[in-house]
Design a protein around this motif. Structure first.
Motif, short mmCIF file in Angstrom:
data_model
loop_
_atom_site.label_atom_id
_atom_site.label_comp_id
_atom_site.label_asym_id
_atom_site.label_seq_id
_atom_site.Cartn_x
_atom_site.Cartn_y
_atom_site.Cartn_z
N LEU A 41 -12.63 -22.87 16.03
CA LEU A 41 -13.86 -23.25 15.32
C LEU A 41 -13.88 -22.65 13.92
O LEU A 41 -14.23 -23.33 12.95
N ARG A 42 -13.49 -21.40 13.81
CA ARG A 42 -13.48 -20.73 12.50
C ARG A 42 -12.51 -21.44 11.56
O ARG A 42 -12.82 -21.69 10.39
N GLU A 43 -11.34 -21.77 12.07
CA GLU A 43 -10.33 -22.44 11.25
C GLU A 43 -10.80 -23.81 10.81
O GLU A 43 -10.66 -24.19 9.64
N GLN A 44 -11.39 -24.58 11.75
CA GLN A 44 -11.83 -25.93 11.41
C GLN A 44 -13.03 -25.90 10.47
O GLN A 44 -13.17 -26.77 9.60
N THR A 45 -13.90 -24.92 10.62
CA THR A 45 -15.04 -24.81 9.70
C THR A 45 -14.58 -24.42 8.31
O THR A 45 -15.16 -24.87 7.31
N ALA A 46 -13.53 -23.61 8.22
CA ALA A 46 -12.98 -23.27 6.92
C ALA A 46 -12.42 -24.51 6.22
O ALA A 46 -12.55 -24.65 5.00
N VAL A 47 -11.82 -25.42 7.00
CA VAL A 47 -11.35 -26.69 6.43
C VAL A 47 -12.55 -27.50 5.92
O VAL A 47 -12.50 -28.09 4.83
N THR A 48 -13.62 -27.52 6.68
CA THR A 48 -14.85 -28.19 6.26
C THR A 48 -15.28 -27.70 4.88
O THR A 48 -15.55 -28.50 3.97
N VAL A 49 -15.33 -26.39 4.72
CA VAL A 49 -15.76 -25.80 3.45
C VAL A 49 -14.78 -26.14 2.33
O VAL A 49 -15.18 -26.47 1.21
N SER A 50 -13.48 -26.08 2.64
CA SER A 50 -12.47 -26.30 1.60
C SER A 50 -12.54 -27.71 1.04
O SER A 50 -12.19 -27.95 -0.12
N LEU A 51 -12.99 -28.67 1.85
CA LEU A 51 -13.07 -30.07 1.41
C LEU A 51 -14.40 -30.39 0.73
O LEU A 51 -14.59 -31.50 0.23
N GLY A 52 -15.32 -29.44 0.71
CA GLY A 52 -16.58 -29.64 0.00
C GLY A 52 -17.76 -30.04 0.86
O GLY A 52 -18.84 -30.30 0.32
N ILE B 9 -19.64 -20.95 6.65
CA ILE B 9 -20.15 -21.82 5.59
C ILE B 9 -20.93 -21.02 4.53
O ILE B 9 -21.08 -21.46 3.40
N SER B 10 -21.39 -19.84 4.89
CA SER B 10 -22.11 -19.00 3.93
C SER B 10 -21.14 -18.34 2.95
O SER B 10 -19.96 -18.15 3.26
N PRO B 11 -21.62 -17.98 1.75
CA PRO B 11 -20.79 -17.16 0.86
C PRO B 11 -20.46 -15.84 1.55
O PRO B 11 -21.26 -15.30 2.31
N THR B 12 -19.28 -15.30 1.29
CA THR B 12 -18.92 -14.01 1.86
C THR B 12 -19.60 -12.90 1.07
O THR B 12 -19.99 -13.08 -0.09
N PRO B 13 -19.77 -11.72 1.68
CA PRO B 13 -20.35 -10.61 0.93
C PRO B 13 -19.58 -10.29 -0.36
O PRO B 13 -20.18 -9.94 -1.37
N SER B 14 -18.25 -10.43 -0.32
CA SER B 14 -17.47 -10.17 -1.53
C SER B 14 -17.73 -11.24 -2.59
O SER B 14 -17.74 -10.94 -3.79
#
Length: 278
Positions: free
Chosen positions: A197-208, A227-232
């Motif tokens: 799920l984490r990997e696929q959600t990261a793909v979601t974010v990367s595609l906009g 999907i949220s901005p990271t603390p960094s």
């Protein structure tokens, strides 16, 4: 009085689909970590029981302090007209998710029949829907686009491979931008594995894409986090904005404006989602 959810639908990351025939789950879902909940009286409900499920949804949305979106049946079915007629004017209706949207007219007619005030989230689930995505995004009443990835694969024979699914997702991102809509919502991850799920959600974010449908409450914290901005990211944005203000908001070179836009977006989302810098 209807309670407002913590994160509004424009920015909502997690959209929890709840079986519309299982009314006992409604309150649990309402109090969950989901940014928005969607009571599903389309694919989740057997045709023989759609009327009963619709009545249960109407009764729940008529209660004080209860609100949700409803996934309704598509325009080509005999259930669509009954769905919009039953939902129109309900105090707890936040909007509808229109299944299998394939034309701008499907969105506009739904919007009009609901009284012209309930937003329509267009669920695009076919090759034709992807082809018409720009027109759908520009339709009166359109609020956001969502990707029905499972039905799209069935319609086109496409695999679930990230490369194979990049085109329809990117098409929805571009169409949303052209239509002036918030970012689109990706389809659900069926796997119960959090790393997947984490990997696929990261793909979601990367595609906009900026949201994701989900079927299980256990998925909500992962989707919201990824999907949220990271603390960094938030730390960088605040440092950049502080430096920009300290130098009198002077643009030094061609990279400043893109970075300024990114920093302001991260700062806004950090406030919406409650993300603190490291």
């Amino acid at each position: 009085m209807v309670k407002n959810r913590k994160v509004g639908p424009n920015d909502a990351r997690s959209w929890l689909l709840v079986n519309g025939a299982r009314t006992a789950l409604f309150d649990v879902a309402h109090d969950s970590r989901a940014d928005q909940i969607v009571l599903d009286i389309e694919d989740a409900v057997d045709p023989a029981h759609k009327g009963e499920a619709r009545n249960g949804v109407v009764e729940w949305l008529s209660r004080e302090d209860r609100s949700a979106w409803v996934r309704i049946n598509d325009r080509s079915t005999p259930f669509w007209a009954d769905d919009v007629a039953a939902l129109a004017g309900l105090p707890g209706l936040l909007g509808v998710m229109l299944a299998k949207a394939e034309a701008a007219g499907h969105v506009t007619e739904t919007f009009d029949r609901l009284g012209g005030s309930s937003p329509v989230l267009a669920l695009v689930e076919s090759a034709l829907g992807i082809e018409e995505a720009v027109n759908i995004a520009r339709a009166r009443g359109a609020f956001r686009l969502a990707f029905g990835s499972g039905d799209y694969r069935r319609d086109t024979g496409t695999s679930a491979d990230e490369l194979a699914m990049a085109y329809p997702r990117s098409r929805l991102v571009v169409a949303s931008r052209i239509g002036g809509l918030p970012g689109p919502i990706d389809g659900p991850t069926v796997s119960s594995s959090h790393p997947v799920l984490r990997e696929q959600t990261a793909v979601t974010v990367s595609l906009g894409l900026t949201g994701k449908l989900c079927l299980d409450m256990d998925q909500l914290p992962v989707i919201n986090e990824v999907i949220s901005p990271t603390p960094s990211d938030v730390a960088w944005a605040r440092d950049f904005l502080a430096d920009f203000d300290a130098r009198g908001q002077v643009i030094r070179d061609g990279s400043d404006l893109p970075r300024l836009g990114r920093a302001r977006k991260i700062e806004r989302l950090a406030l919406v989602f409650g993300v603190q810098p490291t």
